[in-house]
Design a protein around this motif. Structure first.
Motif, PDB file in Angstrom:
ATOM      1  N   TYR A 214      58.596 147.852 -35.714  1.00  0.00           N
ATOM      2  CA  TYR A 214      57.924 146.691 -36.321  1.00  0.00           C
ATOM      3  C   TYR A 214      56.871 146.174 -35.355  1.00  0.00           C
ATOM      4  O   TYR A 214      57.146 145.947 -34.171  1.00  0.00           O
ATOM      5  CB  TYR A 214      58.935 145.585 -36.631  1.00  0.00           C
ATOM      6  CG  TYR A 214      58.304 144.320 -37.142  1.00  0.00           C
ATOM      7  CD1 TYR A 214      57.786 144.257 -38.426  1.00  0.00           C
ATOM      8  CD2 TYR A 214      58.224 143.183 -36.321  1.00  0.00           C
ATOM      9  CE1 TYR A 214      57.217 143.089 -38.895  1.00  0.00           C
ATOM     10  CE2 TYR A 214      57.648 142.014 -36.776  1.00  0.00           C
ATOM     11  CZ  TYR A 214      57.157 141.967 -38.079  1.00  0.00           C
ATOM     12  OH  TYR A 214      56.572 140.816 -38.534  1.00  0.00           O
ATOM     13  N   THR A 215      55.668 146.024 -35.875  1.00  0.00           N
ATOM     14  CA  THR A 215      54.563 145.461 -35.094  1.00  0.00           C
ATOM     15  C   THR A 215      54.170 144.121 -35.701  1.00  0.00           C
ATOM     16  O   THR A 215      54.244 143.933 -36.922  1.00  0.00           O
ATOM     17  CB  THR A 215      53.366 146.410 -35.092  1.00  0.00           C
ATOM     18  OG1 THR A 215      52.991 146.673 -36.454  1.00  0.00           O
ATOM     19  CG2 THR A 215      53.704 147.711 -34.393  1.00  0.00           C
ATOM     20  N   HIS A 216      53.752 143.215 -34.861  1.00  0.00           N
ATOM     21  CA  HIS A 216      53.415 141.862 -35.317  1.00  0.00           C
ATOM     22  C   HIS A 216      52.194 141.904 -36.220  1.00  0.00           C
ATOM     23  O   HIS A 216      51.213 142.572 -35.938  1.00  0.00           O
ATOM     24  CB  HIS A 216      53.144 140.954 -34.111  1.00  0.00           C
ATOM     25  CG  HIS A 216      52.866 139.530 -34.512  1.00  0.00           C
ATOM     26  ND1 HIS A 216      53.812 138.704 -35.036  1.00  0.00           N
ATOM     27  CD2 HIS A 216      51.713 138.807 -34.467  1.00  0.00           C
ATOM     28  CE1 HIS A 216      53.299 137.526 -35.287  1.00  0.00           C
ATOM     29  NE2 HIS A 216      51.991 137.564 -34.937  1.00  0.00           N
ATOM     30  N   GLY A 217      52.272 141.159 -37.328  1.00  0.00           N
ATOM     31  CA  GLY A 217      51.158 141.086 -38.265  1.00  0.00           C
ATOM     32  C   GLY A 217      51.303 142.028 -39.450  1.00  0.00           C
ATOM     33  O   GLY A 217      50.579 141.863 -40.438  1.00  0.00           O
ATOM     34  N   GLU A 218      52.168 142.992 -39.379  1.00  0.00           N
ATOM     35  CA  GLU A 218      52.386 143.906 -40.490  1.00  0.00           C
ATOM     36  C   GLU A 218      53.631 143.480 -41.274  1.00  0.00           C
ATOM     37  O   GLU A 218      54.546 142.868 -40.726  1.00  0.00           O
ATOM     38  CB  GLU A 218      52.572 145.329 -39.968  1.00  0.00           C
ATOM     39  CG  GLU A 218      51.326 145.897 -39.303  1.00  0.00           C
ATOM     40  CD  GLU A 218      51.546 147.332 -38.860  1.00  0.00           C
ATOM     41  OE1 GLU A 218      52.698 147.830 -39.069  1.00  0.00           O
ATOM     42  OE2 GLU A 218      50.617 147.922 -38.321  1.00  0.00           O
ATOM     43  N   TRP A 220      57.252 143.617 -43.159  1.00  0.00           N
ATOM     44  CA  TRP A 220      58.487 144.315 -42.783  1.00  0.00           C
ATOM     45  C   TRP A 220      58.693 145.566 -43.616  1.00  0.00           C
ATOM     46  O   TRP A 220      59.095 146.603 -43.099  1.00  0.00           O
ATOM     47  CB  TRP A 220      59.671 143.361 -42.928  1.00  0.00           C
ATOM     48  CG  TRP A 220      60.993 143.984 -42.576  1.00  0.00           C
ATOM     49  CD1 TRP A 220      61.881 144.548 -43.435  1.00  0.00           C
ATOM     50  CD2 TRP A 220      61.543 144.132 -41.278  1.00  0.00           C
ATOM     51  NE1 TRP A 220      62.968 145.041 -42.767  1.00  0.00           N
ATOM     52  CE2 TRP A 220      62.787 144.790 -41.415  1.00  0.00           C
ATOM     53  CE3 TRP A 220      61.103 143.768 -39.988  1.00  0.00           C
ATOM     54  CZ2 TRP A 220      63.608 145.080 -40.338  1.00  0.00           C
ATOM     55  CZ3 TRP A 220      61.927 144.053 -38.928  1.00  0.00           C
ATOM     56  CH2 TRP A 220      63.174 144.713 -39.097  1.00  0.00           C
TER      57      TRP A 220
END
Length: 246
Positions: A214-218, A220
């Motif tokens: 999980y990357t921030h801004g994308e 879930w």
């Protein structure tokens, strides 16, 4: 004595037509024998004299039935080993030869609620109510096993045995109590699991996959970004909740 009293009653009824018109038949049970009375007025007279039909007194068939009932009341399981029981039923269950009277060719789906109401007994009582020596008790194992299926270990349906619903409830309670005391074995269905595969080598069992990175801004869920809402539906919802939107 009984014959002379009955002849006197018949003579009085012949002399007085008014008494004959008011006379009606009534049946009652006294000492196990069905008694036919000429009128309610004479019922107390016959009860006080302890008379029964056909001149049978207190030392007749009725007293024998009471004596036999009191003899097996404390130990009802001894009746199944007595000569009286063997002569009457033999090695068959008590309900094997019972056939209930009913109208039409199709038997009723349920048995009667009870066979004895106070002093009144129905015309064709069930296999347990017809014999006063048969007493349902959790220690009377030989009697209870006659109503239990050897294949399933469950009680037979009352439509098969013919017992009334009152006696069926007593049978259910007695069987449960006997099983709690270990007098009747509890039969459990055996299931063969030898053909089942409990190893973890097949495809249904494996290692748990790692969670996705999980990357921030994308979002879930990867499919969440591909959803395009309806503009008209979105405008309608915004209009409804406009005072609550910030």
């Amino acid at each position: 004595m009984a014959a002379s009293l009955q002849s006197i009653v018949r003579a009085v009824c012949r002399v007085s037509p008014a008494v004959l018109q008011r006379t009606h038949r009534a049946q009652t049970i006294q000492n196990g024998v069905r008694v036919l009375f000429a009128a309610p007025v004479m019922r107390h007279f016959f009860n006080s004299a302890k008379l029964t039909c056909d001149g049978v007194g207190s030392q007749g068939v009725g007293s024998q039935g009471v004596e036999s009932h009191s003899r097996f009341r404390d130990t009802p399981w001894e009746y199944l080993e007595s000569e009286e029981y063997i002569e009457r039923y033999g090695s068959r269950p008590v309900w094997s030869d019972y056939r209930r009277n009913h109208k039409g060719g199709i038997p009723p789906q349920k048995t009667r609620k009870t066979c004895i109401r106070g002093e009144k007994i129905c015309g064709h009582p069930c296999p347990i109510c017809r014999d006063p020596n048969i007493i349902i008790h959790y220690q009377n194992v030989n009697l209870l096993q006659q109503f239990i299926s050897p294949q399933t270990g469950m009680l037979y349906d009352p439509t098969r045995t013919g017992v009334c619903m009152k006696q069926q409830k007593l049978l259910n309670k007695a069987v449960e109590t006997a099983r709690d005391h270990g007098l009747i074995p509890t039969k459990l269905l055996s299931v063969d699991y030898s053909g089942e595969d409990f190893s973890n080598s097949h495809g249904a069992v494996g290692c748990t996959p790692l969670p996705p990175a999980y990357t921030h801004g994308e979002p879930w869920y990867t499919w969440y970004g591909d959803i395009e809402p309806d503009e008209r539906e979105l405008a309608r919802v915004k209009k409804i909740y406009k005072p609550y939107l910030k």
